[in-house]
Structure formats: C-alpha cells, structure tokens
Design a protein around this motif. Structure first.
Motif, PDB file in Angstrom:
ATOM      1  N   THR A 145       0.831  -1.203   0.000  1.00 45.23           N
ATOM      2  CA  THR A 145       0.000   0.000   0.000  1.00 45.23           C
ATOM      3  C   THR A 145       0.865   1.253   0.000  1.00 45.23           C
ATOM      4  N   SER A 149       0.804   4.085  -2.893  1.00 46.03           N
ATOM      5  CA  SER A 149       0.560   5.515  -2.647  1.00 46.03           C
ATOM      6  C   SER A 149       1.661   6.376  -3.254  1.00 46.03           C
ATOM      7  N   LYS A 153       0.853   8.957  -6.297  1.00 46.90           N
ATOM      8  CA  LYS A 153       1.158  10.387  -6.185  1.00 46.90           C
ATOM      9  C   LYS A 153       2.028  10.843  -7.342  1.00 46.90           C
ATOM     10  N   VAL A 168      -4.835  10.438  -2.976  1.00 49.61           N
ATOM     11  CA  VAL A 168      -3.920   9.306  -2.745  1.00 49.61           C
ATOM     12  C   VAL A 168      -4.498   8.399  -1.656  1.00 49.61           C
ATOM     13  N   TRP A 169      -5.041   8.980  -0.614  1.00 50.37           N
ATOM     14  CA  TRP A 169      -5.668   8.199   0.458  1.00 50.37           C
ATOM     15  C   TRP A 169      -6.871   7.429  -0.098  1.00 50.37           C
ATOM     16  N   SER A 172      -5.521   4.483  -1.951  1.00 54.92           N
ATOM     17  CA  SER A 172      -4.928   3.491  -1.042  1.00 54.92           C
ATOM     18  C   SER A 172      -6.001   2.692  -0.312  1.00 54.92           C
TER      19      SER A 172
END
Length: 195
Positions: A145, A149, A153, A168-169, A172
C-alpha cells in the motif's frame, strides 16, 4: 423642458410598416407586477396533506438512492457521491483497479488466521507461527500500500500537475477492498493502466 416629446416618431423611409396580421416578435405582454409573481410563488410552510408530502419525499429519496447505486455500478459520474467524482479520483480508481493488490486479500487472511487460532490449542507452538505469519502478511500489505501511494502520487502529479487533497488516500483505501465488492465498480481490467 429637457425631456422627450410625447409625439409619435415619424417613420423613416427605410422601415417597413407593421402588418397587424403578423405575430408580434417581441414579448407581446406587459411585464407582470412583482406582487402578482410573489403571490404565484407563495406556498404554505407546512403542506396541507402531510401524508402525501411524506410519501413524495420518501419516493424522491428512494429514486435518488437508485440513481446513485446505478451510477456506482456503471461509472456515470453525474450521479455519483461527491467523494467519488472528478478526473483525479477516476484516475486513482483505474490505477488501483488495474494492478494486483495484496491488500484486497487481507480480510481473508485475517479470517483464516482467526479460524486457525481457534482450531489449534492455545499452548501449542503453532500459535506462535500463526501469529508471526499474520504479522508478516500485514507488513507485506502495508509495504504494498505504501508503494502504491508513492506511485499514485507520482502518476497523478505527472498527469494533473497538482494532486487534489485526499486522492492518494482514496486510492490506497480502495486497494484494501476486495475487487468485486468495490464501489464504484471497476471500469478497467487488470493490467489496463490509464494513460
């Protein structure tokens, strides 16, 4: 003294005479008064038929839920929730859906470890191996993970310039969901990365 005279203006020779048989090209009616317009828009604060009003509200809410659910299944962004809209979120979804993610199998691994820990006796040496293997799987998922990420990005910055906050969160967390259960549904096949 300084105002216009109320005399009819003499027609210039270049303008044709108005034919009463032709329809008016302008509005044709006087502008309604504000008082009349406000009276037409006025509604009571509490509806007279509350049962019908509540039924109409429930039906409208049910229709909206159906519309959102259909949008989540088909990928139509007009009716998706705000958290799923936008080109960057779509790019993140497609990137996550195109790759193989270890995180989507984390829940199955945890369930297997829980079942194994109930089956194997507590004082057995196997309990240590089960717990150790669970932590190894957890660390592998964390590393996968983290790698995703970073890649996400980098790819978002290359394509869009600036990364929207939370994208990005969003990607993920999507990687931790089992692929068939993801909403919005995946629109790309594995290996079909967005450009």
């Amino acid at each position: 003294m300084f105002g216009r005279k109320n005399e009819p203006a003499a027609e210039s020779p270049g303008q044709p005479e108005e034919d009463p048989a032709q329809p008016l090209t302008g509005k044709g009616t006087p502008t309604p008064r504000r008082k009349d317009q406000e009276a037409a828009r006025r509604r009571p604060l509490v509806p007279t038929d509350r049962k019908a009003s509540k039924a109409a509200e429930r039906q409208a809410a049910a229709d909206e839920r159906v519309r959102v659910r259909r949008a989540l299944e088909t990928g139509d962004e007009r009716h998706m929730p705000w958290r799923d809209r936008g080109p960057q979120k779509r790019f993140a979804r497609d990137t996550v859906d195109a790759r193989f993610n270890l995180g989507e199998y984390l829940m199955f691994a945890a369930l297997a470890f829980v079942v194994a820990s109930f089956i194997i006796p507590q004082d057995s040496q196997m309990q240590i191996y089960i717990l150790s293997s669970f932590w190894v799987v957890f660390l592998l998922v964390f590393a996968d993970t983290f790698w995703l990420s970073r890649q996400l990005k980098k790819r978002l910055t290359a394509k869009f310039g600036a990364v929207e906050r939370g994208t990005v969160w969003y990607g993920s967390m999507r990687a931790l969901q089992f692929r068939p259960l993801r909403l919005p549904k995946p629109q790309v096949k594995r290996g079909q990365y967005p450009s």
